[in-house]
Write a protein that holds these residues in place. Structure first.
Motif, mmCIF file in Angstrom:
data_model
loop_
_atom_site.group_PDB
_atom_site.id
_atom_site.type_symbol
_atom_site.label_atom_id
_atom_site.label_comp_id
_atom_site.label_asym_id
_atom_site.label_seq_id
_atom_site.Cartn_x
_atom_site.Cartn_y
_atom_site.Cartn_z
ATOM 1 N N GLY A 44 1.077 -1.098 0.139
ATOM 2 C CA GLY A 44 0.138 0.054 0.160
ATOM 3 C C GLY A 44 0.867 1.172 0.077
ATOM 4 N N ARG A 69 -4.937 0.333 -4.875
ATOM 5 C CA ARG A 69 -4.861 1.091 -3.723
ATOM 6 C C ARG A 69 -5.138 2.377 -4.045
ATOM 7 N NH1 ARG A 69 1.436 1.061 -3.118
ATOM 8 N NH2 ARG A 69 1.180 -1.073 -3.744
ATOM 9 N N ARG A 95 -3.891 3.543 1.989
ATOM 10 C CA ARG A 95 -4.676 2.843 0.930
ATOM 11 C C ARG A 95 -3.846 1.809 0.437
ATOM 12 N NH1 ARG A 95 -2.180 7.357 -1.469
ATOM 13 N NH2 ARG A 95 -1.412 7.294 -3.720
ATOM 14 N N VAL A 96 -4.702 0.489 0.532
ATOM 15 C CA VAL A 96 -3.816 -0.705 0.080
ATOM 16 C C VAL A 96 -4.602 -1.402 -1.305
ATOM 17 C CG1 VAL A 96 -3.324 -2.927 1.356
ATOM 18 C CG2 VAL A 96 -3.777 -1.077 2.637
ATOM 19 N N SER A 123 -4.709 -4.054 8.681
ATOM 20 C CA SER A 123 -3.885 -2.581 8.003
ATOM 21 C C SER A 123 -4.238 -1.675 9.285
ATOM 22 C CB SER A 123 -4.972 -2.208 6.827
ATOM 23 O OG SER A 123 -4.694 -3.161 5.666
#
Length: 360
Positions: A44, A69, A95-96, A123
């Motif tokens: 991410g 992402r 953000r992944v 996460s």
């Protein structure tokens, strides 16, 4: 299915400066980390405010379908836009890539919303441990199905400080697929007769899948139901002949629907009920939906949220006027129009999120 989450075992993370075509007033790094049993490596981008320490943070959770992402859909990068705006306003954002996308391993096709909620907690727990992050102010922002993953995660872990759902799935799965498809069909440029036939077959097949979702013979039940509907439709068409000016043939994609519906995600989704999870959410909860969204109906979603979060005094729902499922100002507001629109994400919704996050 067991939704309980095992605490993340901290493993070495890999950082690398993120390349950017433009200068930004914040730090952006590529990161990699693992889930508790190391079966999935997540890749991410973490954006950190340049001068603020001990800052609040959020993890962005994508909706249905394999996404990178940046939340790239129909040529628009929703999550990149959100991350840029929030970080400019002092909020760190992770953000992944989804499972099986980009730098994230794993298989998306065998996962369910419950699995995505576990990914969200992986996460979140990783983000809580990062330098400069206020570990007591880390929350989740989920779009569409990602909204469901957010409140499932918040129901299962007290570490989730707050949640925001953007067009979040918030009605039972069967009700959601029926309403979604009715809206899509009824706004399509097709004849009333075709609308009737599509709504008829959709409802018939959805009810069948719901009834037999946990059966190993689901496919056989689906094919039997389809033959029954074809007989009923033939009777209908005998008494309601198609207008010769009505161009294009009627077609229901049975084979692709069988393939989709017999998979683990759809079986879980159509039997999903948000109520037990919503009732456990005690943290601040902001739900924003566009009033032109034909994928997730704002009114029915908000009714369900309010009904099942009545014990939570920190729930706020906002209907944003003129916006579609991707939070763009739309004209026809059909799914095909999103490819033509230039707007990435409505600025007023970005402002709503910043204001709310700063007050919580």
């Amino acid at each position: 299915m067991n939704f309980l989450y095992s605490l993340l075992v901290t493993l070495p993370a890999y950082f690398q400066p993120a390349s950017s075509a433009v200068d930004t007033p914040y730090k952006s790094v590529h990161v990699q980390y693992y889930n508790a049993d190391s079966s999935i490596r997540f890749g991410g981008t973490l954006t950190l405010p340049a001068v603020k320490k001990n800052c609040p943070a959020v993890v962005l959770l994508s909706g249905t379908g394999k996404q990178d992402r940046d939340g790239t859909m129909a040529g628009h990068k929703m999550f990149l836009t959100i991350a840029d705006n929030l970080t400019r306003n002092g909020i760190a954002v992770l953000r992944v890539d989804d499972r099986g996308v980009g730098e994230t391993t794993g298989q998306y096709e065998t996962a369910t919303t419950a699995d995505f909620a576990k990914d969200a907690l992986t996460s979140l727990h990783w983000l809580m441990k990062q330098k400069g992050i206020n570990s007591k102010k880390v929350g989740l922002i989920g779009h569409s199905e990602g909204g469901a993953a957010a409140y499932i995660a918040a129901a299962e872990s007290h570490d989730v400080a707050y949640i925001i759902t953007l067009a979040g799935l918030a009605t039972p799965g069967l009700q959601a697929v029926k309403r979604q498809n009715e809206l899509i069909v009824n706004t399509a440029p097709i004849s009333d007769q075709k609308k009737y036939r599509f709504n008829s077959i959709n409802a018939f097949m959805f009810d069948t899948v719901y009834t037999y979702a946990q059966s190993p013979d689901l496919e056989a039940h689906m094919r039997s139901a389809f033959r029954i509907w074809q007989t009923q439709d033939s009777i209908y068409m005998a008494t309601h002949p198609q207008d010769p000016n009505d161009k294009g043939r009627f077609f229901f994609p049975m084979e692709s629907y069988v393939m989709n519906a017999t998979g683990p995600w759809y079986r879980y989704h159509i039997r999903f009920d948000p109520a037990p999870f919503l009732e456990k959410v005690r943290v601040p909860f902001l739900a924003i939906n566009g009033d032109k969204d034909i994928m997730v109906d704002a009114a029915t979603s908000f009714d369900y949220i309010r009904k099942h979060t009545s014990g939570n005094q920190h729930v706020k729902t906002i209907t944003a006027p003129g916006l579609n499922h991707l939070f763009q100002h739309c004209n026809t507001c059909t799914n095909s129009e999103v490819y033509e629109l230039k707007e990435e994400f409505a600025p007023e919704v970005l402002d709503m999120m910043v204001k709310w996050l700063k007050s919580n």
